[in-house]
Design a protein around this motif. Structure first.
Motif, PDB file in Angstrom:
ATOM      1  N   ILE A  10       0.867  -1.184   0.000  1.00 22.54           N
ATOM      2  CA  ILE A  10       0.000   0.000   0.000  1.00 22.54           C
ATOM      3  C   ILE A  10       0.898   1.226   0.000  1.00 22.54           C
ATOM      4  O   ILE A  10       1.534   1.552   1.008  1.00 22.54           O
ATOM      5  N   VAL A  35      -0.697  -0.744  -4.678  1.00 16.84           N
ATOM      6  CA  VAL A  35      -1.807   0.178  -4.900  1.00 16.84           C
ATOM      7  C   VAL A  35      -1.439   1.557  -4.388  1.00 16.84           C
ATOM      8  O   VAL A  35      -0.663   1.701  -3.444  1.00 16.84           O
ATOM      9  N   THR A 224      -6.453   3.882  -6.318  1.00 16.43           N
ATOM     10  CA  THR A 224      -6.982   2.783  -5.506  1.00 16.43           C
ATOM     11  C   THR A 224      -6.628   3.025  -4.045  1.00 16.43           C
ATOM     12  O   THR A 224      -5.451   3.005  -3.675  1.00 16.43           O
ATOM     13  N   CYS A 226      -6.728   2.120  -0.054  1.00 11.35           N
ATOM     14  CA  CYS A 226      -6.939   1.090   0.966  1.00 11.35           C
ATOM     15  C   CYS A 226      -7.713   1.716   2.108  1.00 11.35           C
ATOM     16  O   CYS A 226      -7.238   2.666   2.738  1.00 11.35           O
ATOM     17  N   LEU A 241     -10.045  -2.585  -0.642  1.00 11.85           N
ATOM     18  CA  LEU A 241      -9.571  -1.571  -1.575  1.00 11.85           C
ATOM     19  C   LEU A 241     -10.758  -0.921  -2.270  1.00 11.85           C
ATOM     20  O   LEU A 241     -11.728  -1.598  -2.627  1.00 11.85           O
TER      21      LEU A 241
END
Length: 527
Positions: A10, A35, A224, A226, A241
């Motif tokens: 992340i 992401v 995207t 989290c 996500l």
């Protein structure tokens, strides 16, 4: 259960990129999904924006990195609010957090939201930590290996602008000033690759990721967010996500999750996920920064041979180095024919023919648990995550250190010219963009640290942290090199764990499944 290890990362800054590359290199069959909540603003993704060929392209990329303003403004700061002590966040970043009640807070605290994170916008300064900046519970020989590997990953050069006559002249003049005190002056190490024309290609996360961009085991999702880590008992087994373009959410499983969001948003994600160790968000530090601009005297430096490039006017960088006793500061002196701050039309220093140097003196902030992030569940930000409040102030100890640093900065300035009016100034708290300590590592699970010396969160298997927030010491140096060295260390430990858990048989079974995203077989739509 999958027959090969999967890792979710992340954040796509320098430390997240380090985990991705080293895990792909060291663990056969591993699949890595990275992401980032921000968009791709460069090609290749994560490239330093300073490498874009025109000022217009740089501005476009920076504007795209400044977050999405919701009804309450970016990160819970109400739209239209002017934060006292600042005009705006630095281009390419957006303000985050408000002062906690009764605290001055960090009025200039800001982050970048784009693929590459702050690594797409940083100055690339990579001095090594010295003396008390070094993390004491990491073996010296091991640390030397980690930091050397970090320099290689970032493409650090210690001879930036090596042919610059202006940099050589600054070295001579400032070096003569400090030589009687034994204070070392030298070229500033930077993450950059020299070009044949003498300019630099500045480093970014793209440099770290270059060998794995085309690896079918690696996937990168931009835009995207989290929103929550998923746990099975104490173990983290994945994350929820959200696609910020469509709003759709999915749960993605992983055998390990590396949170490398930054020193503000990483602890916020842990808090939102119910992972709340006592030290989470505490011990917040940065390095208070005294910044000045010196108009050079005629004849001090040789004139530049050609006109400045608007997109990258810097022609030389010099460092007055940290010394625990004689100069416990990291100082940077950057030469440019163009003034780095706007000057009034009638200023006698405007269009100074000899050029300018920007001088930044960074000092230490000693970690205190009172300096901290607080997370407000009752007033979420535009993404529905807890908004951030910041309790932070400089103590008498830091103010005394700043007074001593001003004396040293003035000595360097006098050797070159004179400060333009209005400088030097103590920049508002948060201006450095180098926030540390909020998920700090420690040698023991005693409530004063969030993770162990290998970046693993105490008592939460499957969860590894990365970034400047891990640094537990009082640092004056730019933290990226230190953070990447810690990521090298953490990635090595995680690779060993994954290799031991899955073994050669599982790794061989994964050979035919390369290209699958981590936990793809575990993903489930959430309505």
């Amino acid at each position: 259960m999958t027959t090969h290890p999967s890792v979710l990362i992340i954040g796509s800054g320098p430390t997240g990129a380090t985990y991705a590359r080293l895990l792909l290199e060291q663990v056969p069959g591993v699949s890595v999904l990275m992401v980032d909540a921000g968009p791709v603003v460069t090609s290749p993704p994560g490239m330093n924006v300073k490498n874009l060929p025109s000022a217009e392209e740089q501005t476009t990329a920076r504007l795209a990195s400044q977050g999405r303003a919701g009804a309450d403004g970016v990160s819970g700061i109400p739209a239209g609010v002017v934060v006292e002590g600042t005009i705006t966040a630095r281009q390419g970043t957006h303000l985050i957090g408000r002062a906690a009640e009764g605290s001055p807070g960090m009025p200039a605290a800001a982050v970048a939201t784009c693929v590459g994170g702050q690594g797409a916008h940083w100055t690339c300064a990579t001095p090594r930590p010295r003396g008390g900046e070094r993390i004491p519970f990491i073996d010296e020989a091991e640390w030397e290996e980690h930091v050397t590997a970090a320099e290689e990953l970032l493409h650090v050069t210690k001879a930036a602008f090596g042919d610059s006559p202006q940099a050589a002249a600054i070295l001579d003049r400032v070096g003569e000033t400090f030589a009687p005190d034994g204070i070392e002056v030298g070229p500033l190490p930077v993450a950059a690759d020299p070009r044949p024309d003498g300019t630099l290609r500045w480093g970014g996360p793209d440099v770290v990721l270059a060998p794995v961009f085309d690896d079918p085991r690696f996937s990168l999702r931009a835009d995207t967010l989290c929103v929550r880590l998923v746990r099975d008992g104490d173990r983290v087994v994945g994350a929820v996500l959200r696609d910020l373009l469509s709003g759709a959410e999915e749960q993605v499983g992983a055998d390990a999750v590396v949170v490398a969001a930054d020193a503000i948003r990483s602890p916020r994600l842990l808090w939102a996920s119910g992972v709340r160790p006592p030290a989470l968000g505490r011990y917040l530090t940065e390095h208070p920064l005294i910044f000045g601009v010196v108009a050079l005297r005629d004849g001090v430096l040789p004139p530049p041979e050609e006109a400045a490039t608007p997109a990258d006017p810097i022609r030389g960088v010099v460092s007055v180095r940290y010394d625990e006793e004689r100069h416990p500061y990291h100082a940077q002196i950057m030469y440019s024919p163009v003034c780095p701050v706007p000057l009034p039309e009638d200023s006698p220093y405007r269009d100074n023919p000899a050029g300018y140097v920007g001088m930044g003196w960074g000092v230490r902030k000693w970690p205190r648990p009172e300096d901290r992030l607080l997370f407000d569940d009752e007033r979420p930000d535009e993404d529905g995550l807890p908004s951030v409040r910041i309790a932070y102030e400089l103590t008498e100890r830091e103010h005394a250190e700043l007074d001593r640093a001003r004396v040293q900065q003035a000595r360097a300035a006098a050797a070159l010219g004179e400060f333009v009016p209005g400088t030097p100034v103590l920049m508002p708290s948060g201006s450095s963009l180098h926030y540390m300590g909020t998920v700090r590592m420690g040698p023991a699970d005693d409530g004063t640290s969030v993770c162990d010396p290998w970046s693993r969160v105490w008592g939460v298997p499957g969860l590894v942290l990365a970034g400047n927030g891990l640094i537990p010491t009082a640092n004056a140096c730019n933290p990226t090199l230190t953070s990447v060295a810690l990521a090298v260390r953490g990635a090595g430990a995680l690779a060993a764990e994954l290799g031991a858990a899955f073994g050669a048989e599982g790794a061989e079974a994964a050979e035919g499944g390369e290209g699958a995203e981590p936990g793809a077989d575990k993903a489930a739509e959430i309505n």
